[in-house]
Design a protein around this motif. Sequence first.
Motif, mmCIF file in Angstrom:
data_model
loop_
_atom_site.group_PDB
_atom_site.id
_atom_site.type_symbol
_atom_site.label_atom_id
_atom_site.label_comp_id
_atom_site.label_asym_id
_atom_site.label_seq_id
_atom_site.Cartn_x
_atom_site.Cartn_y
_atom_site.Cartn_z
ATOM 1 N N ILE A 223 0.898 -1.711 -0.055
ATOM 2 C CA ILE A 223 0.310 0.017 0.308
ATOM 3 C C ILE A 223 0.734 0.988 -0.211
ATOM 4 C CG2 ILE A 223 -1.401 1.955 1.469
ATOM 5 C CD1 ILE A 223 -3.119 -0.965 2.163
ATOM 6 N N GLY A 224 0.859 2.025 -0.779
ATOM 7 C CA GLY A 224 1.023 3.343 -1.230
ATOM 8 C C GLY A 224 0.867 4.252 -0.663
ATOM 9 N N ILE A 225 0.953 5.632 -0.533
ATOM 10 C CA ILE A 225 0.374 6.786 0.058
ATOM 11 C C ILE A 225 -0.746 6.842 -0.713
ATOM 12 C CG2 ILE A 225 1.742 8.365 -1.568
ATOM 13 C CD1 ILE A 225 0.595 9.210 2.506
ATOM 14 N N CYS A 226 -1.209 6.634 -2.051
ATOM 15 C CA CYS A 226 -2.448 7.317 -3.160
ATOM 16 C C CYS A 226 -3.016 5.896 -2.479
ATOM 17 C CB CYS A 226 -1.933 7.123 -4.180
ATOM 18 S SG CYS A 226 -1.172 7.826 -4.964
ATOM 19 N N ASN A 227 -2.645 5.131 -2.180
ATOM 20 C CA ASN A 227 -3.712 4.016 -1.997
ATOM 21 C C ASN A 227 -4.924 4.265 -0.091
ATOM 22 O OD1 ASN A 227 -1.659 1.370 -3.203
ATOM 23 N ND2 ASN A 227 -3.888 1.521 -4.063
ATOM 24 N N LEU A 228 -3.473 5.107 0.236
ATOM 25 C CA LEU A 228 -3.697 5.319 1.975
ATOM 26 C C LEU A 228 -4.881 6.728 1.506
ATOM 27 C CD1 LEU A 228 -3.412 5.325 4.646
ATOM 28 C CD2 LEU A 228 -1.715 7.218 4.848
ATOM 29 N N ARG A 229 -4.853 7.318 0.320
ATOM 30 C CA ARG A 229 -5.407 8.492 0.503
ATOM 31 C C ARG A 229 -7.362 7.931 -0.634
ATOM 32 N NH1 ARG A 229 -4.958 13.228 -3.936
ATOM 33 N NH2 ARG A 229 -6.858 13.970 -3.948
ATOM 34 N N PHE A 230 -6.731 6.855 -0.724
ATOM 35 C CA PHE A 230 -8.168 6.023 -1.445
ATOM 36 C C PHE A 230 -9.185 5.397 0.003
ATOM 37 C CE2 PHE A 230 -6.444 4.588 -5.404
ATOM 38 C CZ PHE A 230 -6.440 5.946 -5.744
#
Length: 334
Positions: A223-230
Amino acid sequence: KMDCSMAGLAAFSFKVVELCGLPSPPGGWLGPFGFFRLVTYAFLLMSVLAVFLGIMAATGQPFNGVPIIGSQPDGFATFAALLLCFGAVVSAGAAYAHEGLEQEVSAMAKQNEIFRSKNEMLAAQLDELSGVRQKLEAVQQKMGENLQQFEETLQELHTVSCAELLQMMLEAFMNADLAGVKDCRLTGDEVDALFDVCEASLKDSAPDFDLDALINAVSETGIGICNLRFLANAAVAGCDKVPGRSTAMLTLVMFSAHPEKYEHEMAIALRSVLDMEEDDIAALLKQKMTKANAKDHGRIHGKELMDVSRMVMSANMDGDTKVSRDKPKVPEEP
């Protein structure tokens, strides 16, 4: 002395059948289906007799020295006996079919009883809801507050709660990353540490979503930072009057990890949120799947799905159904 009347013969037949240990029909032998069961047995006995007569007619053999059908083989008598046997079997089946019909009717009656009880339960729940509405109106009149102002207050409280939730998720992400490889991407135990903190909030946002499947899907790919945003978007959308956006955002995380495996689930989630045709959604997902990196577990980087995230979060989910609006354009390949 035996009663030779019809009622006496019927009663005698019932006693004989009971003594033979045969299973009783629905309603017992004295019920309406007891007669049909006796007719079935009578036709079956007739079919056995017809087979016996057919054998005798075909061979011309006498019965205990008495030529019942003749001393020579008789083809016509054999055919007649076989025809009698066929007719007796069909008649027995027709008589026994009444029991099958009765069983179907009984099953339907049970279903009707279940539906009746559910209708009564639903009517009682509607009555309770009517009472709740009256109580709310009474509270509104008593306090002199406008319901719209109350909803605006709740929305402000939700905004504050979302800010706190976002802070909590960012802290959990950073702590998990610092305890691991420190590459701004969580995998394995780092993913477990993140979901230990935010799993309860995500379950509240999408109670029917399988979070265990999501955790298993991203444990290897990460999980990257963009996935964390999701994930944060999914938690923020948890207060929608019509659910859908939270599920779509969580499914987007799974689609990012395994595009081919979760393409169908992603299409279903987008159809429930976006006012787009199925072909347009399919084309959008196919175009995104071309961004998958085969060297990185075949996943799609989160930044490639940011436009899909914006489309989902900008969808109007406050009404009873999706509001008709201009069709979002599918991003074209540069």
